[in-house]
Structures are given as structure tokens and as C-alpha cells.
Design a protein around this motif. Sequence first.
Motif, PDB file in Angstrom:
ATOM      1  N   LEU A   1       0.837  -1.203   0.000  1.00 31.05           N
ATOM      2  CA  LEU A   1       0.000   0.000   0.000  1.00 31.05           C
ATOM      3  C   LEU A   1       0.870   1.250   0.000  1.00 31.05           C
ATOM      4  O   LEU A   1       1.637   1.490   0.937  1.00 31.05           O
ATOM      5  CB  LEU A   1      -0.928   0.016   1.212  1.00 31.05           C
ATOM      6  N   LEU A   2       0.738   2.037  -1.003  1.00 29.18           N
ATOM      7  CA  LEU A   2       1.496   3.281  -1.116  1.00 29.18           C
ATOM      8  C   LEU A   2       1.132   4.262   0.001  1.00 29.18           C
ATOM      9  O   LEU A   2       1.959   5.068   0.424  1.00 29.18           O
ATOM     10  CB  LEU A   2       1.252   3.913  -2.488  1.00 29.18           C
ATOM     11  N   ASP A   3      -0.087   4.163   0.492  1.00 28.29           N
ATOM     12  CA  ASP A   3      -0.576   5.043   1.550  1.00 28.29           C
ATOM     13  C   ASP A   3       0.378   5.084   2.744  1.00 28.29           C
ATOM     14  O   ASP A   3       0.628   6.155   3.301  1.00 28.29           O
ATOM     15  CB  ASP A   3      -1.967   4.563   1.988  1.00 28.29           C
ATOM     16  N   ASN A   4       0.909   3.953   3.141  1.00 28.98           N
ATOM     17  CA  ASN A   4       1.831   3.913   4.276  1.00 28.98           C
ATOM     18  C   ASN A   4       3.087   4.724   4.006  1.00 28.98           C
ATOM     19  O   ASN A   4       3.562   5.466   4.869  1.00 28.98           O
ATOM     20  CB  ASN A   4       2.210   2.466   4.613  1.00 28.98           C
ATOM     21  N   ILE A   5       3.628   4.596   2.816  1.00 30.15           N
ATOM     22  CA  ILE A   5       4.859   5.313   2.460  1.00 30.15           C
ATOM     23  C   ILE A   5       4.602   6.810   2.374  1.00 30.15           C
ATOM     24  O   ILE A   5       5.407   7.626   2.844  1.00 30.15           O
ATOM     25  CB  ILE A   5       5.430   4.772   1.127  1.00 30.15           C
ATOM     26  N   VAL A   6       3.472   7.189   1.796  1.00 31.11           N
ATOM     27  CA  VAL A   6       3.113   8.608   1.691  1.00 31.11           C
ATOM     28  C   VAL A   6       2.961   9.211   3.089  1.00 31.11           C
ATOM     29  O   VAL A   6       3.428  10.327   3.342  1.00 31.11           O
ATOM     30  CB  VAL A   6       1.830   8.782   0.846  1.00 31.11           C
ATOM     31  N   ASP A   7       2.326   8.465   3.988  1.00 32.26           N
ATOM     32  CA  ASP A   7       2.175   8.959   5.358  1.00 32.26           C
ATOM     33  C   ASP A   7       3.527   9.126   6.049  1.00 32.26           C
ATOM     34  O   ASP A   7       3.747  10.121   6.753  1.00 32.26           O
ATOM     35  CB  ASP A   7       1.296   8.016   6.182  1.00 32.26           C
ATOM     36  N   ILE A   8       4.433   8.182   5.860  1.00 29.53           N
ATOM     37  CA  ILE A   8       5.776   8.288   6.441  1.00 29.53           C
ATOM     38  C   ILE A   8       6.469   9.540   5.917  1.00 29.53           C
ATOM     39  O   ILE A   8       7.054  10.311   6.688  1.00 29.53           O
ATOM     40  CB  ILE A   8       6.610   7.021   6.153  1.00 29.53           C
ATOM     41  N   GLN A   9       6.385   9.756   4.623  1.00 27.05           N
ATOM     42  CA  GLN A   9       6.986  10.963   4.034  1.00 27.05           C
ATOM     43  C   GLN A   9       6.361  12.224   4.618  1.00 27.05           C
ATOM     44  O   GLN A   9       7.061  13.200   4.902  1.00 27.05           O
ATOM     45  CB  GLN A   9       6.807  10.973   2.518  1.00 27.05           C
ATOM     46  N   GLY A  10       5.050  12.193   4.792  1.00 35.58           N
ATOM     47  CA  GLY A  10       4.348  13.361   5.329  1.00 35.58           C
ATOM     48  C   GLY A  10       4.789  13.695   6.743  1.00 35.58           C
ATOM     49  O   GLY A  10       5.046  14.860   7.064  1.00 35.58           O
ATOM     50  N   TYR A  11       4.887  12.679   7.594  1.00 38.24           N
ATOM     51  CA  TYR A  11       5.336  12.924   8.962  1.00 38.24           C
ATOM     52  C   TYR A  11       6.777  13.419   8.984  1.00 38.24           C
ATOM     53  O   TYR A  11       7.117  14.340   9.730  1.00 38.24           O
ATOM     54  CB  TYR A  11       5.194  11.671   9.828  1.00 38.24           C
ATOM     55  N   ALA A  12       7.629  12.830   8.186  1.00 40.64           N
ATOM     56  CA  ALA A  12       9.028  13.264   8.129  1.00 40.64           C
ATOM     57  C   ALA A  12       9.123  14.711   7.628  1.00 40.64           C
ATOM     58  O   ALA A  12       9.907  15.508   8.159  1.00 40.64           O
ATOM     59  CB  ALA A  12       9.841  12.329   7.239  1.00 40.64           C
ATOM     60  N   TYR A  13       8.311  15.042   6.645  1.00 42.14           N
ATOM     61  CA  TYR A  13       8.323  16.411   6.106  1.00 42.14           C
ATOM     62  C   TYR A  13       7.838  17.416   7.141  1.00 42.14           C
ATOM     63  O   TYR A  13       8.410  18.497   7.276  1.00 42.14           O
ATOM     64  CB  TYR A  13       7.483  16.501   4.837  1.00 42.14           C
ATOM     65  N   ARG A  14       6.797  17.057   7.889  1.00 48.73           N
ATOM     66  CA  ARG A  14       6.290  17.969   8.921  1.00 48.73           C
ATOM     67  C   ARG A  14       7.352  18.215   9.989  1.00 48.73           C
ATOM     68  O   ARG A  14       7.508  19.336  10.466  1.00 48.73           O
ATOM     69  CB  ARG A  14       5.018  17.418   9.569  1.00 48.73           C
ATOM     70  N   LEU A  15       8.117  17.184  10.342  1.00 55.15           N
ATOM     71  CA  LEU A  15       9.201  17.352  11.306  1.00 55.15           C
ATOM     72  C   LEU A  15      10.292  18.229  10.715  1.00 55.15           C
ATOM     73  O   LEU A  15      10.825  19.113  11.392  1.00 55.15           O
ATOM     74  CB  LEU A  15       9.775  16.002  11.741  1.00 55.15           C
ATOM     75  N   GLN A  16      10.602  18.013   9.457  1.00 53.88           N
ATOM     76  CA  GLN A  16      11.601  18.856   8.787  1.00 53.88           C
ATOM     77  C   GLN A  16      11.174  20.320   8.825  1.00 53.88           C
ATOM     78  O   GLN A  16      11.977  21.197   9.161  1.00 53.88           O
ATOM     79  CB  GLN A  16      11.793  18.417   7.338  1.00 53.88           C
ATOM     80  N   GLU A  17       9.916  20.586   8.490  1.00 53.58           N
ATOM     81  CA  GLU A  17       9.404  21.964   8.518  1.00 53.58           C
ATOM     82  C   GLU A  17       9.552  22.566   9.917  1.00 53.58           C
ATOM     83  O   GLU A  17      10.011  23.699  10.066  1.00 53.58           O
ATOM     84  CB  GLU A  17       7.913  21.997   8.153  1.00 53.58           C
ATOM     85  N   TRP A  18       9.147  21.802  10.929  1.00 55.08           N
ATOM     86  CA  TRP A  18       9.221  22.292  12.302  1.00 55.08           C
ATOM     87  C   TRP A  18      10.658  22.589  12.692  1.00 55.08           C
ATOM     88  O   TRP A  18      10.947  23.628  13.299  1.00 55.08           O
ATOM     89  CB  TRP A  18       8.618  21.269  13.272  1.00 55.08           C
ATOM     90  N   MET A  19      11.575  21.686  12.319  1.00 56.38           N
ATOM     91  CA  MET A  19      12.977  21.883  12.664  1.00 56.38           C
ATOM     92  C   MET A  19      13.547  23.126  11.994  1.00 56.38           C
ATOM     93  O   MET A  19      14.288  23.895  12.613  1.00 56.38           O
ATOM     94  CB  MET A  19      13.794  20.650  12.288  1.00 56.38           C
ATOM     95  N   GLU A  20      13.201  23.334  10.749  1.00 56.83           N
ATOM     96  CA  GLU A  20      13.700  24.512  10.028  1.00 56.83           C
ATOM     97  C   GLU A  20      13.120  25.805  10.597  1.00 56.83           C
ATOM     98  O   GLU A  20      13.840  26.795  10.760  1.00 56.83           O
ATOM     99  CB  GLU A  20      13.364  24.390   8.532  1.00 56.83           C
ATOM    100  N   GLN A  21      11.836  25.785  10.945  1.00 51.30           N
ATOM    101  CA  GLN A  21      11.193  26.990  11.476  1.00 51.30           C
ATOM    102  C   GLN A  21      11.609  27.309  12.897  1.00 51.30           C
ATOM    103  O   GLN A  21      11.688  28.472  13.292  1.00 51.30           O
ATOM    104  CB  GLN A  21       9.670  26.848  11.403  1.00 51.30           C
ATOM    105  N   SER A  22      11.895  26.297  13.685  1.00 49.00           N
ATOM    106  CA  SER A  22      12.227  26.496  15.094  1.00 49.00           C
ATOM    107  C   SER A  22      13.720  26.651  15.335  1.00 49.00           C
ATOM    108  O   SER A  22      14.138  26.940  16.455  1.00 49.00           O
ATOM    109  CB  SER A  22      11.705  25.337  15.927  1.00 49.00           C
ATOM    110  N   GLY A  23      14.530  26.427  14.314  1.00 46.18           N
ATOM    111  CA  GLY A  23      15.977  26.485  14.500  1.00 46.18           C
ATOM    112  C   GLY A  23      16.554  25.222  15.069  1.00 46.18           C
ATOM    113  O   GLY A  23      17.726  25.179  15.432  1.00 46.18           O
ATOM    114  N   GLU A  24      15.759  24.156  15.141  1.00 45.33           N
ATOM    115  CA  GLU A  24      16.212  22.880  15.691  1.00 45.33           C
ATOM    116  C   GLU A  24      16.993  22.052  14.661  1.00 45.33           C
ATOM    117  O   GLU A  24      17.257  20.895  14.889  1.00 45.33           O
ATOM    118  CB  GLU A  24      15.025  22.062  16.204  1.00 45.33           C
ATOM    119  N   ASP A  25      17.341  22.653  13.539  1.00 41.11           N
ATOM    120  CA  ASP A  25      18.055  21.908  12.518  1.00 41.11           C
ATOM    121  C   ASP A  25      19.566  22.026  12.657  1.00 41.11           C
ATOM    122  O   ASP A  25      20.317  21.605  11.803  1.00 41.11           O
ATOM    123  CB  ASP A  25      17.610  22.351  11.110  1.00 41.11           C
ATOM    124  N   GLU A  26      20.015  22.590  13.743  1.00 42.88           N
ATOM    125  CA  GLU A  26      21.446  22.717  13.982  1.00 42.88           C
ATOM    126  C   GLU A  26      21.974  21.458  14.639  1.00 42.88           C
ATOM    127  O   GLU A  26      21.310  20.832  15.449  1.00 42.88           O
ATOM    128  CB  GLU A  26      21.719  23.921  14.900  1.00 42.88           C
TER     129      GLU A  26
END
Length: 92
Positions: A64-89
Motif C-alpha cells: 500500500l502506497l498510503d503507508n509510504i506517503v504517510d511516512i513521508q508526510g510525517y518526516a516532512y512535517r518534522l523537517q518543517e518544524w525543525m527549520e522553522q524552530s531552529g532545531e536543525d542545527e
Amino acid sequence: MNIKEVVEQRSVYGTLECNAEATQQMEKILKAQPNYDLMPDIHKEVFHMILQKMSRAVCGDFSLLDNIVDIQGYAYRLQEWMEQSGEDEAHD
């Protein structure tokens, strides 16, 4: 759609018992690592959700592709949060 129809539709993800065991076993591995307690809650929750999606794949229909898309979505949301909060250092 009633609850029985929803449960039947979700059967492609495997049983609740299989998913609970798989997710909890993987989560125990993460929690045993030295940096787990240092991570912000958002990291822990995203990793937990990704583990749930992985569990669905190994307990249910792994194609099911749905599982992979969801994994990508969660990872992307964390990436966004890290970039916006400065937690990407990098931490020392």
C-alpha cells in the motif's frame, strides 16, 4: 459508514494485536537509545507515528502506497518544524 465498515476497511493494515506488538517493540528499541530522552516531544511523536505506519506495512498489505506517503508526510512535517524552530542545527 458505520464502525464495523471502518474496521473492515482497515483490515488491510493487519490486526490490532499485530500492530500493537510491532509498534511497541520498535518503540522500545528507540526508547533504549541514549538520545531518546533528549529529543523534543515532537520528534518522539513523529517517530512514533512513523513506527505505526511501518507496523501497518509489516502486519498488513506492505504494497500500500498510503503507508509510504504517510511516512513521508510525517518526516516532512518534522523537517518543517525543525527549520522553522531552529532545531536543525547539529548538537555537540
